[in-house]
Design an enzyme around this catalytic site. Structure first.
Site, PDB file in Angstrom:
ATOM      1  N   GLY A  56     -10.782 -22.426 -18.713  1.00 43.61           N
ATOM      2  CA  GLY A  56      -9.547 -22.966 -18.168  1.00 43.61           C
ATOM      3  C   GLY A  56      -8.848 -21.925 -17.316  1.00 43.61           C
ATOM      4  O   GLY A  56      -9.156 -20.729 -17.391  1.00 43.61           O
ATOM      5  N   CYS A  87     -15.355 -18.662 -21.871  1.00 42.69           N
ATOM      6  CA  CYS A  87     -14.338 -18.166 -20.946  1.00 42.69           C
ATOM      7  C   CYS A  87     -12.953 -18.186 -21.599  1.00 42.69           C
ATOM      8  O   CYS A  87     -12.676 -17.375 -22.468  1.00 42.69           O
ATOM      9  CB  CYS A  87     -14.389 -18.961 -19.647  1.00 42.69           C
ATOM     10  SG  CYS A  87     -13.514 -18.155 -18.285  1.00 42.69           S
ATOM     11  N   TYR A  88     -12.081 -19.120 -21.218  1.00 40.14           N
ATOM     12  CA  TYR A  88     -10.775 -19.201 -21.875  1.00 40.14           C
ATOM     13  C   TYR A  88     -10.943 -19.433 -23.373  1.00 40.14           C
ATOM     14  O   TYR A  88     -10.160 -18.933 -24.179  1.00 40.14           O
ATOM     15  CB  TYR A  88      -9.945 -20.330 -21.260  1.00 40.14           C
ATOM     16  CG  TYR A  88      -8.545 -20.448 -21.840  1.00 40.14           C
ATOM     17  CD1 TYR A  88      -7.514 -19.636 -21.373  1.00 40.14           C
ATOM     18  CD2 TYR A  88      -8.255 -21.360 -22.852  1.00 40.14           C
ATOM     19  CE1 TYR A  88      -6.228 -19.735 -21.900  1.00 40.14           C
ATOM     20  CE2 TYR A  88      -6.988 -21.466 -23.385  1.00 40.14           C
ATOM     21  CZ  TYR A  88      -5.974 -20.650 -22.901  1.00 40.14           C
ATOM     22  OH  TYR A  88      -4.704 -20.738 -23.430  1.00 40.14           O
ATOM     23  N   HIS A 177     -20.103 -18.531 -18.107  1.00 39.23           N
ATOM     24  CA  HIS A 177     -20.309 -19.984 -18.186  1.00 39.23           C
ATOM     25  C   HIS A 177     -21.794 -20.315 -18.291  1.00 39.23           C
ATOM     26  O   HIS A 177     -22.498 -20.360 -17.273  1.00 39.23           O
ATOM     27  CB  HIS A 177     -19.716 -20.670 -16.952  1.00 39.23           C
ATOM     28  CG  HIS A 177     -18.234 -20.624 -16.892  1.00 39.23           C
ATOM     29  ND1 HIS A 177     -17.432 -21.595 -17.450  1.00 39.23           N
ATOM     30  CD2 HIS A 177     -17.391 -19.700 -16.356  1.00 39.23           C
ATOM     31  CE1 HIS A 177     -16.159 -21.288 -17.255  1.00 39.23           C
ATOM     32  NE2 HIS A 177     -16.108 -20.139 -16.599  1.00 39.23           N
ATOM     33  N   GLU A 179     -23.015 -23.163 -18.883  1.00 41.79           N
ATOM     34  CA  GLU A 179     -23.249 -24.549 -18.471  1.00 41.79           C
ATOM     35  C   GLU A 179     -23.605 -24.695 -16.998  1.00 41.79           C
ATOM     36  O   GLU A 179     -24.132 -25.732 -16.579  1.00 41.79           O
ATOM     37  CB  GLU A 179     -22.032 -25.412 -18.799  1.00 41.79           C
ATOM     38  CG  GLU A 179     -20.782 -25.133 -17.971  1.00 41.79           C
ATOM     39  CD  GLU A 179     -19.893 -24.034 -18.534  1.00 41.79           C
ATOM     40  OE1 GLU A 179     -18.693 -24.013 -18.209  1.00 41.79           O
ATOM     41  OE2 GLU A 179     -20.399 -23.184 -19.292  1.00 41.79           O
ATOM     42  N   ASP A 236     -24.731 -47.543  -8.923  1.00 43.04           N
ATOM     43  CA  ASP A 236     -23.682 -47.530  -9.943  1.00 43.04           C
ATOM     44  C   ASP A 236     -23.252 -48.942 -10.333  1.00 43.04           C
ATOM     45  O   ASP A 236     -23.254 -49.305 -11.517  1.00 43.04           O
ATOM     46  CB  ASP A 236     -22.459 -46.741  -9.453  1.00 43.04           C
ATOM     47  CG  ASP A 236     -22.813 -45.342  -9.001  1.00 43.04           C
ATOM     48  OD1 ASP A 236     -23.842 -44.817  -9.474  1.00 43.04           O
ATOM     49  OD2 ASP A 236     -22.087 -44.776  -8.167  1.00 43.04           O
ATOM     50  N   LYS A 389     -24.273 -39.200 -11.958  1.00 45.88           N
ATOM     51  CA  LYS A 389     -25.178 -40.078 -11.214  1.00 45.88           C
ATOM     52  C   LYS A 389     -26.602 -40.058 -11.774  1.00 45.88           C
ATOM     53  O   LYS A 389     -27.228 -41.105 -11.929  1.00 45.88           O
ATOM     54  CB  LYS A 389     -25.196 -39.664  -9.741  1.00 45.88           C
ATOM     55  CG  LYS A 389     -26.137 -40.458  -8.860  1.00 45.88           C
ATOM     56  CD  LYS A 389     -25.636 -41.853  -8.567  1.00 45.88           C
ATOM     57  CE  LYS A 389     -24.521 -41.813  -7.543  1.00 45.88           C
ATOM     58  NZ  LYS A 389     -24.112 -43.166  -7.108  1.00 45.88           N
TER      59      LYS A 389
END
Length: 533
Positions: A56, A87-88, A177, A179, A236, A389
């Site tokens: 964050g 992180c945060y 991070h 991710e 979609d 997606k």
């Protein structure tokens, strides 16, 4: 979701939070995101098997900085819940456990080398035999004092603390991070947390999502309710309609709106494909005059999107009234194929029991999110609102939707309105339709279409001098865009062979009246977005 090992992610405003959820799901675990402001009761109600605290933009020492609810750490210890801070999240762990975090003298941002010094469930000699990896850093604060009971297990090459752990408390934390794809072996680190530290086995897949979403919709939609579904011909809305059709059958009324801003011959192609490929009952409404009239003289892209969103609702409202005359009941629901990137970029407030939480700044208002009017006469159903997606494509394949739908490049709901920069008129629409058709046909001819995430042409309201047929011309410029991406949140421009670009430029300049120059966009996302408007 009680059937699955739920990985609960508490979001403190990171732009990467949904990527955490996505990576976890890719590994076969069900993940769910709650705002960091969620109440302890709400967290307990979710019955998580592991917890992740996101990054964050705040500093833990700032007044009013996001924090965890009272009693959170007692709950985590009592339940012996494995927890990973990112992180945060790391800084919050340190701050609440008696350590200290301060502003760094030198900010670490971008790809940095990390050396791991101690053994940890998060990594192994086999995954990182050289005891180092490159990770994505994005922080202006750093750990100055590690809390009692924690050990430092990795540092950045610059000497900053990059990872800490307390195996006794089952608490692990990373300053970087894992991710994001920029972090080398990031998936392996997350798997280390889930498998080694948390001791969990993967038990969730897209088939599970389908079954549970069908069950949720059956509970939400009464047996006599009707709904309309906005079909665009893209993946979609097609997947959303197919999913809801499993629940509602002929009580789902699909409508395809021709707003005059479609690709060349798109109306016929879409209607033929729906009838032959999916056997979905679809009504086509030609509302091109109404849309183009409302957009006349409008050049601002945000205004375009909001006007288009409003016009769509007007068409749906009228279609619903016509349906009511036919079936004797006004449709209660509107089905949309909204995806998570639409939500992030439009940045509405996400609400849980504890109040409102805003993920990020508005990038652009998507017509189906930020462009919706307040007096919407329907209840919205967006079954894929938390999916990316590529996950929607997985879901479509699970439901046996023909590949011709699944593999189509994304096309914006506002259509060519956001690919024609500046004002709209019939000439500009014609020019772009023809140029785009030449470009896409060439991609298919050269076997490139399926290698690219999204490709399209853009009309630029700029005239340049050219020479065609020994005559001076003063005509428009077409820009070409093609990107590769995994989820649409980040993207890189596609490296075409120069001969292909030359061929496409030649075809467009020769075949499309009103164009004498073609350029190619080599911008990535970020700093650009995929679409130009």
């Amino acid at each position: 979701m009680n059937k699955h090992s739920l990985i609960l992610i508490l979001d403190f405003g990171s732009q990467y939070t949904q990527l955490i959820a996505r990576r976890v799901r890719e590994m076969g675990y069900y993940s769910f995101v709650l705002p960091g402001s969620a109440s302890l009761d709400h967290i307990k109600e979710m019955n998580p098997k592991a917890l992740i605290l996101s990054g964050g933009p705040a500093s833990v020492y700032d007044q009013g900085a996001p924090t965890l609810p009272a009693g959170f750490w007692e709950f985590q210890r009592q339940e012996s819940l494995p927890l990973l801070g990112i992180c945060y999240g790391l800084q919050l762990i340190i701050h609440t456990h008696g350590g200290s975090v301060e502003q760094a003298a030198e900010r670490e941002y971008g790809r940095m080398k990390v050396n791991w010094r101690q053994k940890s469930p998060l990594w192994s000699d086999s995954a990182f035999p050289n005891h180092h990896f490159f990770a994505w850093m994005s922080h202006g604060d750093e750990t100055k004092k590690v809390p009692p009971g924690f050990e430092v297990v990795a540092k950045s090459e610059g000497g900053a603390i990059a990872a800490i752990q307390s195996t006794k408390e089952k608490v692990f934390a990373l300053q970087f991070h894992p991710e994001v794809t920029h972090t080398e072996g990031g998936g392996s680190i997350l798997e280390g947390f889930l498998i080694q530290a948390a001791g969990l086995k993967p038990d969730w897949e897209m088939q599970s999502f389908l079954e549970e979403e069908v069950a949720r919709l059956e509970k939400k939609i009464s047996k006599d309710a009707h709904a309309i579904c906005a079909l665009s011909g893209g993946v979609d809305s097609t997947v959303a309609a197919t999913l809801v059709h499993r629940v509602m059958g002929d009580r789902l009324h699909c409508v395809f709106v021709d707003h005059g801003l479609l690709r060349k011959n798109e109306q016929k192609r879409v209607m033929d494909t729906f009838q032959s490929g999916l056997q979905l009952p679809v009504t086509c409404v030609d509302a091109s005059k109404e849309f183009l009239s409302a957009l006349q003289g409008v050049s601002d892209p945000e205004q375009k999107r909001k006007i288009i969103g409003s016009c769509f609702i007007d068409v749906f409202r009228e279609y619903a009234h016509q349906t009511e005359k036919r079936i004797g009941k006004f449709p209660e629901f509107l089905i949309q194929g909204t995806l998570y990137p639409d939500v992030i970029e439009s940045s509405p407030s996400v609400v849980d029991g504890a109040g409102k939480f805003q993920h990020s700044k508005t990038i652009k208002s998507h017509h189906n999110v930020g462009g919706l009017p307040k007096d919407l006469p329907f209840q919205l159903i967006e079954p894929m609102r938390d999916l990316f997606k590529d996950e929607v494509r997985q879901l479509g394949r699970v439901m046996k939707i023909p590949e011709e739908f699944i593999a189509r490049h994304p096309f914006p709901g506002p259509g060519l309105a956001v690919r024609i920069l500046g004002d709209l008129n019939e000439e500009r629409i014609r020019i772009l339709q023809e140029a785009d058709a030449v470009y896409i046909d060439a991609l298919r001819e050269f076997g490139l279409y399926d290698k690219i995430w999204q490709a399209f042409a853009i009309f630029l309201p700029v005239k340049t001098v050219g020479v065609q047929g020994d005559n001076r011309t003063h005509d428009y410029v077409i820009a070409l865009r093609a990107v590769t991406s995994h989820d649409g949140m980040t993207a890189d421009w596609y490296r075409f062979d120069g001969d292909f670009l030359a061929e496409v430029s030649n075809r467009i300049s020769n075949r499309v009246q009103g164009v004498n120059r073609v350029v190619y966009d080599i911008s990535s996302k970020p700093p650009a977005t995929i679409e130009w408007e």
